[in-house]
Design an enzyme around this catalytic site. Structure first.
Site, PDB file in Angstrom:
ATOM      1  N   LYS A 267       1.759   1.845  -3.650  1.00 42.13           N
ATOM      2  CA  LYS A 267       0.545   2.121  -4.424  1.00 42.13           C
ATOM      3  C   LYS A 267       0.055   3.537  -4.141  1.00 42.13           C
ATOM      4  O   LYS A 267      -0.259   4.297  -5.056  1.00 42.13           O
ATOM      5  CB  LYS A 267      -0.520   1.111  -3.997  1.00 42.13           C
ATOM      6  CG  LYS A 267      -1.808   1.209  -4.766  1.00 42.13           C
ATOM      7  CD  LYS A 267      -2.875   0.315  -4.164  1.00 42.13           C
ATOM      8  CE  LYS A 267      -2.415  -1.117  -4.040  1.00 42.13           C
ATOM      9  NZ  LYS A 267      -3.494  -2.055  -3.784  1.00 42.13           N
TER      10      LYS A 267
ATOM     11  N   SER B 259     -10.545   6.963  -2.790  1.00 41.13           N
ATOM     12  CA  SER B 259     -10.652   7.153  -1.337  1.00 41.13           C
ATOM     13  C   SER B 259     -10.008   8.484  -0.940  1.00 41.13           C
ATOM     14  O   SER B 259     -10.534   9.217  -0.098  1.00 41.13           O
ATOM     15  CB  SER B 259      -9.955   6.020  -0.588  1.00 41.13           C
ATOM     16  OG  SER B 259     -10.822   4.931  -0.417  1.00 41.13           O
TER      17      SER B 259
ATOM     18  N   THR C  73     -12.077   0.746  -8.103  1.00 41.59           N
ATOM     19  CA  THR C  73     -10.952  -0.185  -8.296  1.00 41.59           C
ATOM     20  C   THR C  73     -11.111  -0.938  -9.619  1.00 41.59           C
ATOM     21  O   THR C  73     -10.172  -1.039 -10.414  1.00 41.59           O
ATOM     22  CB  THR C  73     -10.835  -1.166  -7.109  1.00 41.59           C
ATOM     23  OG1 THR C  73     -10.839  -0.412  -5.905  1.00 41.59           O
ATOM     24  CG2 THR C  73      -9.566  -1.981  -7.201  1.00 41.59           C
TER      25      THR C  73
ATOM     26  N   LYS D 270      -2.708  -0.946   6.674  1.00 40.43           N
ATOM     27  CA  LYS D 270      -3.722  -1.959   6.378  1.00 40.43           C
ATOM     28  C   LYS D 270      -4.152  -2.579   7.699  1.00 40.43           C
ATOM     29  O   LYS D 270      -3.403  -2.540   8.675  1.00 40.43           O
ATOM     30  CB  LYS D 270      -3.120  -3.055   5.469  1.00 40.43           C
ATOM     31  CG  LYS D 270      -4.158  -3.897   4.770  1.00 40.43           C
ATOM     32  CD  LYS D 270      -4.637  -3.273   3.479  1.00 40.43           C
ATOM     33  CE  LYS D 270      -5.796  -4.035   2.882  1.00 40.43           C
ATOM     34  NZ  LYS D 270      -6.200  -3.521   1.568  1.00 40.43           N
TER      35      LYS D 270
ATOM     36  N   ASP E 220     -12.083  -3.600   2.323  1.00 37.62           N
ATOM     37  CA  ASP E 220     -11.318  -4.551   1.499  1.00 37.62           C
ATOM     38  C   ASP E 220     -12.172  -5.819   1.508  1.00 37.62           C
ATOM     39  O   ASP E 220     -13.398  -5.733   1.741  1.00 37.62           O
ATOM     40  CB  ASP E 220      -9.919  -4.792   2.106  1.00 37.62           C
ATOM     41  CG  ASP E 220      -9.004  -5.597   1.177  1.00 37.62           C
ATOM     42  OD1 ASP E 220      -8.543  -5.055   0.166  1.00 37.62           O
ATOM     43  OD2 ASP E 220      -8.758  -6.800   1.451  1.00 37.62           O
TER      44      ASP E 220
ATOM     45  N   GLN F 184       0.818  -1.212   0.000  1.00 41.16           N
ATOM     46  CA  GLN F 184       0.000   0.000   0.000  1.00 41.16           C
ATOM     47  C   GLN F 184       0.856   1.269   0.000  1.00 41.16           C
ATOM     48  O   GLN F 184       0.469   2.285  -0.574  1.00 41.16           O
ATOM     49  CB  GLN F 184      -0.908  -0.024   1.246  1.00 41.16           C
ATOM     50  CG  GLN F 184      -2.092   0.903   1.189  1.00 41.16           C
ATOM     51  CD  GLN F 184      -3.274   0.347   0.394  1.00 41.16           C
ATOM     52  OE1 GLN F 184      -3.637  -0.791   0.564  1.00 41.16           O
ATOM     53  NE2 GLN F 184      -3.868   1.170  -0.454  1.00 41.16           N
TER      54      GLN F 184
HETATM   55  P1  NDP Z   1     -14.784  -8.958  -2.154  1.00 47.91           P
HETATM   56  O1  NDP Z   1     -14.848  -9.556  -0.812  1.00 47.91           O
HETATM   57  O2  NDP Z   1     -15.826  -7.981  -2.573  1.00 47.91           O
HETATM   58  O3  NDP Z   1     -14.726 -10.097  -3.267  1.00 47.91           O
HETATM   59  C1  NDP Z   1     -13.767 -11.106  -3.300  1.00 47.91           C
HETATM   60  C2  NDP Z   1     -14.238 -12.114  -4.319  1.00 47.91           C
HETATM   61  O4  NDP Z   1     -13.223 -13.059  -4.584  1.00 47.91           O
HETATM   62  C3  NDP Z   1     -15.455 -12.892  -3.863  1.00 47.91           C
HETATM   63  O5  NDP Z   1     -16.256 -13.127  -4.975  1.00 47.91           O
HETATM   64  C4  NDP Z   1     -14.830 -14.203  -3.353  1.00 47.91           C
HETATM   65  O6  NDP Z   1     -15.710 -15.316  -3.376  1.00 47.91           O
HETATM   66  C5  NDP Z   1     -13.764 -14.370  -4.399  1.00 47.91           C
HETATM   67  N1  NDP Z   1     -12.697 -15.292  -4.016  1.00 47.91           N
HETATM   68  C6  NDP Z   1     -12.004 -15.367  -2.858  1.00 47.91           C
HETATM   69  N2  NDP Z   1     -11.064 -16.304  -2.957  1.00 47.91           N
HETATM   70  C7  NDP Z   1     -11.163 -16.814  -4.214  1.00 47.91           C
HETATM   71  C8  NDP Z   1     -10.462 -17.792  -4.939  1.00 47.91           C
HETATM   72  N3  NDP Z   1      -9.440 -18.447  -4.389  1.00 47.91           N
HETATM   73  N4  NDP Z   1     -10.822 -18.021  -6.229  1.00 47.91           N
HETATM   74  C9  NDP Z   1     -11.850 -17.368  -6.802  1.00 47.91           C
HETATM   75  N5  NDP Z   1     -12.557 -16.429  -6.162  1.00 47.91           N
HETATM   76  C10 NDP Z   1     -12.216 -16.164  -4.877  1.00 47.91           C
HETATM   77  O7  NDP Z   1     -13.325  -8.303  -2.261  1.00 47.91           O
HETATM   78  P2  NDP Z   1     -12.823  -7.163  -3.232  1.00 47.91           P
HETATM   79  O8  NDP Z   1     -13.397  -7.341  -4.572  1.00 47.91           O
HETATM   80  O9  NDP Z   1     -12.958  -5.877  -2.533  1.00 47.91           O
HETATM   81  O10 NDP Z   1     -11.264  -7.479  -3.260  1.00 47.91           O
HETATM   82  C11 NDP Z   1     -10.687  -8.450  -4.134  1.00 47.91           C
HETATM   83  C12 NDP Z   1      -9.199  -8.233  -4.206  1.00 47.91           C
HETATM   84  O11 NDP Z   1      -8.936  -6.892  -4.657  1.00 47.91           O
HETATM   85  C13 NDP Z   1      -8.445  -8.367  -2.895  1.00 47.91           C
HETATM   86  O12 NDP Z   1      -7.141  -8.856  -3.154  1.00 47.91           O
HETATM   87  C14 NDP Z   1      -8.339  -6.920  -2.398  1.00 47.91           C
HETATM   88  O13 NDP Z   1      -7.282  -6.726  -1.498  1.00 47.91           O
HETATM   89  C15 NDP Z   1      -8.100  -6.216  -3.720  1.00 47.91           C
HETATM   90  N6  NDP Z   1      -8.386  -4.790  -3.716  1.00 47.91           N
HETATM   91  C16 NDP Z   1      -9.627  -4.326  -3.391  1.00 47.91           C
HETATM   92  C17 NDP Z   1      -9.888  -2.982  -3.433  1.00 47.91           C
HETATM   93  C18 NDP Z   1     -11.253  -2.426  -3.202  1.00 47.91           C
HETATM   94  O14 NDP Z   1     -11.437  -1.212  -3.412  1.00 47.91           O
HETATM   95  N7  NDP Z   1     -12.240  -3.216  -2.830  1.00 47.91           N
HETATM   96  C19 NDP Z   1      -8.817  -1.998  -3.734  1.00 47.91           C
HETATM   97  C20 NDP Z   1      -7.574  -2.599  -4.158  1.00 47.91           C
HETATM   98  C21 NDP Z   1      -7.379  -3.950  -4.100  1.00 47.91           C
HETATM   99  P3  NDP Z   1     -16.562 -15.782  -2.088  1.00 47.91           P
HETATM  100  O15 NDP Z   1     -17.857 -15.062  -2.233  1.00 47.91           O
HETATM  101  O16 NDP Z   1     -16.665 -17.250  -2.257  1.00 47.91           O
HETATM  102  O17 NDP Z   1     -15.788 -15.393  -0.878  1.00 47.91           O
END
Ligand code: NDP
Length: 460
Positions: free
Chosen positions: A128, A392, A224, A140, A180, A125
């Site tokens: 970034k 943000s 994002t 974080k 997150d 972070q």
């Molecule tokens: P969410 O919790 O909204 O979504 C995560 C998604 O990934 C869910 O659909 C989850 O499924 C799925 N998932 C988890 N593990 C796996 C896997 N092994 N294979 C396939 N799908 C999987 O999180 P975000 O979208 O917010 O974040 C996703 C990533 O992006 C993270 O690494 C986060 O740190 C990063 N990020 C997020 C930001 C943001 O603004 N939100 C900013 C920058 C980075 P299930 O429903 O089964 O749990």
């Protein structure tokens, strides 16, 4: 060899040795923190050319300082479930670096959370946030609490207890958490409510990702995913490619994935697959995003339910199967280390042309090497997913000026920021002898600003 060449060569040897020593010491001090060490290795190796050219960084012990968080806070989070039973989770906030501004970074609620994961996320972070050009440091936090299958009241009680421990350590000018994985608008609302109650004042700027009614920013939800697509679009354009007419796969089906799919489709791509932690769906006709939103944003469903309304789509009972689906562009947006060396090779066998990281550290260092060695265009997370934290920071700016900007205004600023991050990363890569290498370029551009600010502020 001329004298200048000899000096450069000797500085490079010194820089390599310095990086090796610092990494070795970091391994010894944090022996079980595999994710943190992976993130450190990826960054420090790419800094050798900078350290060789500007030895003052080594002389001021910059890496030793950068690799040690300013503060690591760990706390007990007791809460009562709906059966009246006491549950205990562990909470964290890692305040990694405040050279550029207040610590800024999300909170993750997921059973896999531990100190190593929070430290890797906090460390990434720093760079970034520096790349966004906004005045924010790196941090974080999170907990091993699993929000899945919890009732709304359980989540509220957990958030209230979490904030009761955290509130003393944060503030609009100190540390500004956001969401997150597992922390979305609902959790931010409960956390904000408890902070307000404990402080007795309305400090909108203490958290970002808030609801629009009480200080949130338009376009933060989309930022994002949209930002990732804006960044990848720049990279494609530079290489004579585009989203229009391309086949895209996006892992995950959460916040980042949904809005990456939305923008990619808007740019004319056909998104054919997405996933959750149980499995993935493959819809040759193109994913129907409204259905995904209904299942995942509005409801708490599994992605497998997609096939109930789309019987022609296939469900594969293993989330990693998504990478065996042929595509031109792959956008990993789920979690860390979802693409390893073998997966990267499978994507290449299917002729993938570009990979853009929406999740944090979704590719292992070995996978990144495979992509780069096979001329696959590669957009690293640090740069490509910075749109969320950038907006943000725009939310913080709106809060402190007590204004609310339009969606179009925020989106236009986001596009400019993503273009700048792309250009600055490309420029840094060229300046330091690795043209086109966005991994090195993003690390170097992010590092220089933080390192210069740290040196200017003395040994603190
Ligand atoms: P969410 O919790 O909204 O979504 C995560 C998604 O990934 C869910 O659909 C989850 O499924 C799925 N998932 C988890 N593990 C796996 C896997 N092994 N294979 C396939 N799908 C999987 O999180 P975000 O979208 O917010 O974040 C996703 C990533 O992006 C993270 O690494 C986060 O740190 C990063 N990020 C997020 C930001 C943001 O603004 N939100 C900013 C920058 C980075 P299930 O429903 O089964 O749990």
């Amino acid at each position: 060899m001329s004298t200048i060449e000899a000096t450069l060569h000797s500085n490079e040897q010194k820089a390599k040795q310095y990086v090796k020593n610092v990494y070795h010491a970091t391994e010894q001090r944090n022996p079980h923190e595999t994710e943190f060490l992976q993130a450190v290795k990826e960054i420090v190796d790419s800094l050798v050319p900078v350290l060789a050219r500007q030895p003052q960084y080594m002389e001021s012990g910059i890496l030793e300082r950068l690799l040690e968080p300013e503060k690591v806070i760990s706390f007990r989070v007791p809460w009562v479930d709906d059966q009246g039973k006491v549950q205990v989770n562990r909470g964290y906030r890692v305040q990694f670096n405040s050279a550029l501004g207040p610590y800024k970074g999300g909170l993750r609620f997921h059973p896999s959370v531990n100190e190593s994961i929070i430290k890797f996320l906090g460390f990434e972070q720093i760079f970034k946030n520096s790349l966004t050009g906004q005045p924010i440091g790196g941090g974080k936090g999170g907990s091993d609490f699993d929000p899945k299958d919890k009732t709304d009241m359980e989540i509220m009680r957990f958030c209230q207890s979490f904030m009761t421990e955290l509130y003393e350590h944060i503030g609009p000018d100190t540390d500004v958490p956001a969401g997150d994985v597992g922390v979305n608008a609902r959790e931010i609302g409960y956390l904000f409510g408890q902070y307000k109650k404990l402080r007795g004042t309305f400090e909108a700027g203490v958290l970002t990702g808030k609801g629009l009614e009480y200080g949130g920013s338009l376009a933060r939800t989309e930022a994002t995913g949209y930002g990732l697509v804006y960044f990848v679009q720049e990279m494609l354009k530079d290489n004579g490619l585009e989203f229009n007419g391309s086949t895209v796969i996006v892992s995950g089906s959460g916040n980042v994935s949904i809005y990456a799919m939305e923008k990619a489709a808007e740019f004319g791509a056909k998104v054919v697959a997405c996933s959750d932690s149980d499995g993935c769906i493959y819809d040759e006709n193109g994913i129907d995003l409204d259905t995904v939103k209904e299942l995942k944003e509005a409801g708490n469903e599994r992605i497998s339910a997609y096939t109930e309304s789309h019987p022609n789509a296939k469900y594969l009972d293993d989330c990693s199967s998504i990478w065996s689906i042929p595509c031109d562009i792959a956008l990993p947006c789920a979690t860390q280390n979802e693409i390893d060396e073998e997966t990267a090779k499978a994507l290449i066998a299917n002729e993938v042309k570009a990979v853009g990281e929406g999740a944090n550290m979704p590719s292992t260092n070995e996978a990144i090497d495979v992509f780069r060695n096979n001329d696959v265009l590669f957009a690293p997370a640090k740069a490509a997913n910075a749109g969320g934290v950038a907006v943000s920071a725009l939310e913080m700016a709106q809060n402190s000026s007590k204004l609310m900007w339009s969606f179009e205004d925020v989106d236009a600023r986001l596009q400019d920021i993503m273009k700048d991050i792309y250009q600055n990363s490309m420029q840094a890569a060229t300046d330091y002898g690795t043209p086109g290498n966005l991994v090195a370029g993003a690390n170097i551009a992010g590092f220089i600003k933080v390192a210069d600010a740290m040196i200017a502020q003395g040994v603190i």
